[in-house]
Design a protein around this motif. Structure first.
Motif, short mmCIF file in Angstrom:
data_model
loop_
_atom_site.label_atom_id
_atom_site.label_comp_id
_atom_site.label_asym_id
_atom_site.label_seq_id
_atom_site.Cartn_x
_atom_site.Cartn_y
_atom_site.Cartn_z
N VAL A 57 0.85 -1.18 0.00
CA VAL A 57 0.00 0.00 0.00
C VAL A 57 0.89 1.25 0.00
CG1 VAL A 57 -1.75 1.26 1.28
CG2 VAL A 57 -1.78 -1.24 1.24
N GLY A 58 0.68 2.14 -0.95
CA GLY A 58 1.44 3.38 -0.97
C GLY A 58 2.79 3.27 -1.66
N GLY A 59 3.07 2.14 -2.31
CA GLY A 59 4.32 2.03 -3.05
C GLY A 59 5.22 0.95 -2.50
N VAL A 60 6.52 1.14 -2.70
CA VAL A 60 7.48 0.13 -2.30
C VAL A 60 7.69 0.19 -0.80
CG1 VAL A 60 9.85 -0.67 -2.54
CG2 VAL A 60 8.62 0.19 -4.53
N GLN A 99 14.89 14.56 -2.97
CA GLN A 99 15.07 14.85 -1.54
C GLN A 99 14.06 14.15 -0.65
OE1 GLN A 99 17.75 16.57 -0.30
NE2 GLN A 99 18.44 16.54 -2.41
N VAL A 100 13.35 13.19 -1.20
CA VAL A 100 12.38 12.45 -0.41
C VAL A 100 13.10 11.33 0.34
CG1 VAL A 100 10.40 10.88 -0.54
CG2 VAL A 100 10.43 13.00 -1.90
N VAL A 101 12.79 11.18 1.62
CA VAL A 101 13.34 10.07 2.39
C VAL A 101 12.48 8.84 2.12
CG1 VAL A 101 13.94 9.20 4.67
CG2 VAL A 101 14.20 11.64 4.14
N GLN A 102 13.05 7.89 1.43
CA GLN A 102 12.31 6.69 1.05
C GLN A 102 12.39 5.64 2.15
OE1 GLN A 102 10.42 6.54 -1.43
NE2 GLN A 102 11.13 8.17 -2.82
#
Ligand SMILES: [Zn+2]
Length: 123
Positions: A57-60, A99-102
């Motif tokens: 849910v919401g991606g990886v 710059q997103v913290v994955q």
């Protein structure tokens, strides 16, 4: 099915920098922090040894795995120790492009997150 698994299967860590497995594909001898805690253990200063990636849910989504043979008995870390560990991990999860913290480590071969990297990985 197999395409998803293959995309997240990198036991040598050549793409993600650390060994990466699909869900339930991790070998024995690794455990998540929660699994270690359930056994009265802690990572004991070791770096994340491997990760599990899956599309949720919401991606990886990611789960970090530690080596059970390097785990130590549980002990409370000081806030400063926890902060230092958190910073190091966050730096490796921050995409230099957006710059997103994955939730996962930035793949070394791409140099950016899976959202920024071109799909197909042909680069
Ligand atoms: Zn990005």
């Amino acid at each position: 099915m197999s395409r998803i698994r293959a995309a997240f299967y990198d036991p040598e860590g050549t793409r993600y920098g650390i060994p990466t497995y699909w869900w339930r594909g991790a070998p024995a001898g690794y455990a998540t922090r929660r699994q270690l805690r359930a056994r009265g253990l802690r990572p004991g200063g070791q770096e994340v040894a491997a990760q599990v990636l899956w599309r949720g849910v919401g991606g990886v989504r990611a789960a970090y795995l530690y080596r059970v043979d390097l785990a130590r008995p549980k002990r409370m870390a000081t806030p400063a120790q926890r902060a230092a560990i958190g910073c190091a991990l966050r730096a490796r999860r921050t995409c230099p492009t957006c710059q997103v913290v994955q939730p996962y480590y930035i793949p070394r071969s791409h140099g950016e997150c899976l959202d920024c990297a071109p799909t197909g990985g042909a680069r």
